[in-house]
Each structure stands twice: as structure tokens, then as C-alpha cells.
Design a protein around this motif. Structure first.
Motif, mmCIF file in Angstrom:
data_model
loop_
_atom_site.group_PDB
_atom_site.id
_atom_site.type_symbol
_atom_site.label_atom_id
_atom_site.label_comp_id
_atom_site.label_asym_id
_atom_site.label_seq_id
_atom_site.Cartn_x
_atom_site.Cartn_y
_atom_site.Cartn_z
ATOM 1 N N HIS A 320 0.834 -1.210 0.000
ATOM 2 C CA HIS A 320 0.000 0.000 0.000
ATOM 3 C C HIS A 320 0.868 1.259 0.000
ATOM 4 O O HIS A 320 0.602 2.208 -0.748
ATOM 5 C CB HIS A 320 -0.916 -0.015 1.227
ATOM 6 C CG HIS A 320 -1.738 1.228 1.373
ATOM 7 N ND1 HIS A 320 -2.856 1.488 0.591
ATOM 8 C CD2 HIS A 320 -1.607 2.302 2.208
ATOM 9 C CE1 HIS A 320 -3.373 2.657 0.937
ATOM 10 N NE2 HIS A 320 -2.632 3.161 1.914
ATOM 11 N N TRP A 321 1.930 1.268 0.818
ATOM 12 C CA TRP A 321 2.790 2.458 0.897
ATOM 13 C C TRP A 321 3.527 2.689 -0.404
ATOM 14 O O TRP A 321 3.622 3.821 -0.890
ATOM 15 C CB TRP A 321 3.756 2.313 2.067
ATOM 16 C CG TRP A 321 4.478 3.587 2.381
ATOM 17 C CD1 TRP A 321 4.007 4.643 3.114
ATOM 18 C CD2 TRP A 321 5.790 3.960 1.944
ATOM 19 N NE1 TRP A 321 4.951 5.652 3.174
ATOM 20 C CE2 TRP A 321 6.055 5.263 2.458
ATOM 21 C CE3 TRP A 321 6.767 3.332 1.183
ATOM 22 C CZ2 TRP A 321 7.262 5.919 2.230
ATOM 23 C CZ3 TRP A 321 7.967 3.999 0.947
ATOM 24 C CH2 TRP A 321 8.209 5.275 1.465
ATOM 25 N N SER A 324 1.293 4.205 -2.984
ATOM 26 C CA SER A 324 1.018 5.636 -2.747
ATOM 27 C C SER A 324 2.185 6.507 -3.201
ATOM 28 O O SER A 324 1.999 7.616 -3.705
ATOM 29 C CB SER A 324 0.729 5.886 -1.263
ATOM 30 O OG SER A 324 1.897 5.708 -0.472
ATOM 31 N N GLU A 327 2.438 6.684 -7.174
ATOM 32 C CA GLU A 327 1.469 7.511 -7.890
ATOM 33 C C GLU A 327 2.081 8.852 -8.283
ATOM 34 O O GLU A 327 2.845 9.429 -7.509
ATOM 35 C CB GLU A 327 0.254 7.770 -6.982
ATOM 36 C CG GLU A 327 -0.586 6.521 -6.721
ATOM 37 C CD GLU A 327 -1.708 6.806 -5.742
ATOM 38 O OE1 GLU A 327 -1.761 7.955 -5.235
ATOM 39 O OE2 GLU A 327 -2.508 5.896 -5.485
#
Length: 328
Positions: A320-321, A324, A327
Motif C-alpha cells: 500500500h505504501w 502511494s 502515484e
């Protein structure tokens, strides 16, 4: 008179330590690049992940080539470089490498000089900056292959030290720094006789072997992984006095250059870690100047997160990190 006293002390310490140290062999283990893992009691998750990578030998800054486990070579996201711990090698972290490759990141997990599949003198280092130069050699190759100017750098345990040293010297090349169970600060120390001998011996000539202070059960609370660690012929169970002296020098350098770690930073700590000092590492994390940083603690983990009951949670958080940060 001072030189005479120092010489006598060295002789006494040599006698005192003679029962627990020996000379480090001049070269690494036999070539196990193809066979490693086949005869070991690998947990099934490790065996499945290991099969997804391939071993290559890249030119290094020294005479010895750098053994690199490459996963997801066709990935289109930013490459991830992985550095391992003191006793471990790249083969211990194939699960996280395979996970990141499955998400689209080419992964380059390499063996430090003198560790794992490396043919350099076993467990030796005369200059901690050579660890950073190895990282740079792999980074340059990864950036060239994938047409990018930055990489993610992931350091496990001791590997966090050379990773942070390199990142502080080349912040423009690091998209993000990821440190798991970092050994920036640790609970573990060498025996006092070994410590004194290292402090008194001339740097660069400490080729005597010092046993690792780490115990198998400290790495994982899971029996499958403890059996694997105990049986691994590539595990580094001793290093030279020079190697430990370079750890001290690297930590001192990092302490003076922490303010340069301005890139995004993710730190994952094991809540029950007998090796890394999670409280001091948390305070060090808070001191980082990075504008974007995250720290997660995994209370059920002993040290190596992918060898713990918290493995899947750690993988989800890391995934998840990274997404992020990736992106635009």
C-alpha cells in the motif's frame, strides 16, 4: 613506554581470545547459485518464491562480481534494490522480492561482498563505503536496464546501515528508502574481550574471526523458519574484526549525515525484537527530515517480518505504501 604497554596488551588479548577466534577463510563458499535451497528445509512459501527469481552476477566495484537475485525483470514500475542483514543473504528475502515483483517492480536483491554467494573474502570489510559502492553498482545497472534515474532501496536489519549511508550520499537516486527491523540501533553487542581487541588492533589487519552474537531463535518465532536458518550453509556466522570496526564507522558516519535523508521513508519495526532496538530506532525515525515518512510496528514479530506471524500484514502495508509513493 606507551607503545610497549600497547604491545603487551595486544599480546595478552591475543592469548585471551585465542580460544574463540581464528582466521577467516580467504574466499567464499562453493558456488551454490543453482543448488542453494534444494537441499534445505525451506518453508513452502520460501520455496515457491525462490523459484520465481534468477541469479545473475553483475560487475562490482571490486574484483568479485556481485551475486544478484532478480525478480520480475519485465516489470514496468520503479526498480527495488534489497540489501540483507549481517548473518543473512538475499535468499532469505525471496518472499518480499517475489511480492514486489508481482506488483510490477523489478527487484534486485543482492549479496553483500563476502556474504551469501559472493566470492569475496568471507565476512570481511576494510571500508564501509565499499558497501555503498556495491549498492551504486547494482543501482546503476537497474536504472540502465529500466530507463529510470531512481530506485527504491529496501534495507533489512544490518542492511539498513549501508542503505541509509548510500541514500544520504545520493538522495537524488532514491525514490524512497524502506527499512525493516533496522539495525541502526541494536540490543546485541560483542563479548568484551572481542570488543577490546578490535579497539586496540590496527585497522585493516583484523583478519581474525569474531563469532556472530546472534542466535537462531532471535530471527523468528516460527519453527519452520528456525530450522531453515540453522541449516543454511550460506548464513554468515562469523566475520572479521575489521568488519565489525566498519560497522562502528558506518554508524558514526550515518549519525553525522542523517539530515540528508530527505526522501520518503518507510520503517517497519518488530515489536518483540531481541536484535534491533525498536525504541531507539523509533526515536531515530522521528529525527529524520523527510517530509513524507511512515512507521509501523508489528507486535507479533520477533525480527524478520517475513518470517513472522505478521508477514501478510507487513506485505499489505508495504504494498500500500509503495503504491502511494509510485502515484504521480
Amino acid at each position: 613506554m606507551g607503545a610497549v604497554i600497547r604491545h603487551v596488551l595486544l599480546l595478552l588479548l591475543s592469548v585471551l581470545a585465542s580460544g574463540c577466534v581464528a582466521s577467516i577463510p580467504p574466499s567464499g563458499p562453493a558456488d551454490l547459485s543453482e543448488s542453494w535451497g534444494k537441499e534445505l528445509p525451506l518453508p513452502k512459501e520460501m520455496a515457491a518464491a525462490l523459484a520465481k527469481g534468477e541469479v545473475a552476477f553483475l560487475p562490482g566495484p571490486g574484483e568479485a562480481a556481485i551475486p544478484v537475485r532478480i525478480f520480475g525483470a519485465a516489470g514496468t514500475l520503479s526498480p527495488v534494490l534489497m540489501t540483507h542483514g549481517l548473518q543473512s543473504h538475499s535468499g532469505w528475502f525471496v518472499q518480499s522480492a517475489a511480492l514486489l515483483a508481482a506488483r510490477g517492480h523489478p527487484v534486485y536483491a543482492f549479496d553483500r561482498s563476502g556474504s551469501g554467494l559472493s566470492r569475496a573474502p568471507r565476512g570481511d570489510s576494510k571500508d564501509f563505503m565499499a558497501w555503498a559502492r556495491e549498492i551504486d553498482a547494482v543501482a546503476q545497472e537497474a536504472m540502465k536496464r529500466h530507463g529510470t534515474g531512481q530506485v527504491y532501496l529496501l534495507g533489512h536489519c544490518f542492511g539498513a546501515i549501508p542503505a541509509a549511508v548510500y541514500a544520504s550520499g545520493h538522495p537524488d537516486r532514491i525514490r524512497a528508502l524502506i527499512l525493516t527491523s533496522p539495525a541502526i540501533y541494536t540490543h546485541t553487542t560483542l563479548a568484551w574481550r572481542q570488543t577490546v581487541r578490535i579497539l586496540l588492533w590496527p585497522a585493516g589487519s583484523m583478519d581474525f574471526a569474531v563469532p556472530s552474537p546472534l542466535e537462531t531463535e532471535w530471527f523468528s518465532e516460527l519453527d519452520d523458519y528456525k530450522r531453515f536458518i540453522a541449516a543454511d550453509p550460506l548464513a554468515l556466522r562469523e566475520a572479521t574484526g575489521d568488519f565489525y570496526w566498519q560497522i562502528f564507522r558506518a554508524r558514526r558516519y550515518l549519525s553525522a549525515n542523517t539530515e540528508k535523508l530527505t526522501m520518503p521513508v518507510f520503517v517497519a519495526l518488530a515489536g518483540a525484537d531481541p536484535i534491533s532496538d525498536s525504541e531507539k530506532n523509533s526515536a531515530w525515525f522521528e529525527s529524520l527530515p523527510a517530509a513524507r515518512k511512515a512507521l509501523i510496528r508489528y507486535e507479533n514479530a520477533r525480527h524478520i517480518l517475513e518470517f513472522s506471524p505478521d508477514r501478510d500484514r507487513f506485505f499489505a502495508d508495504l504494498d500500500h505504501w509503495l503504491a502511494s509513493v509510485e502515484e504521480p
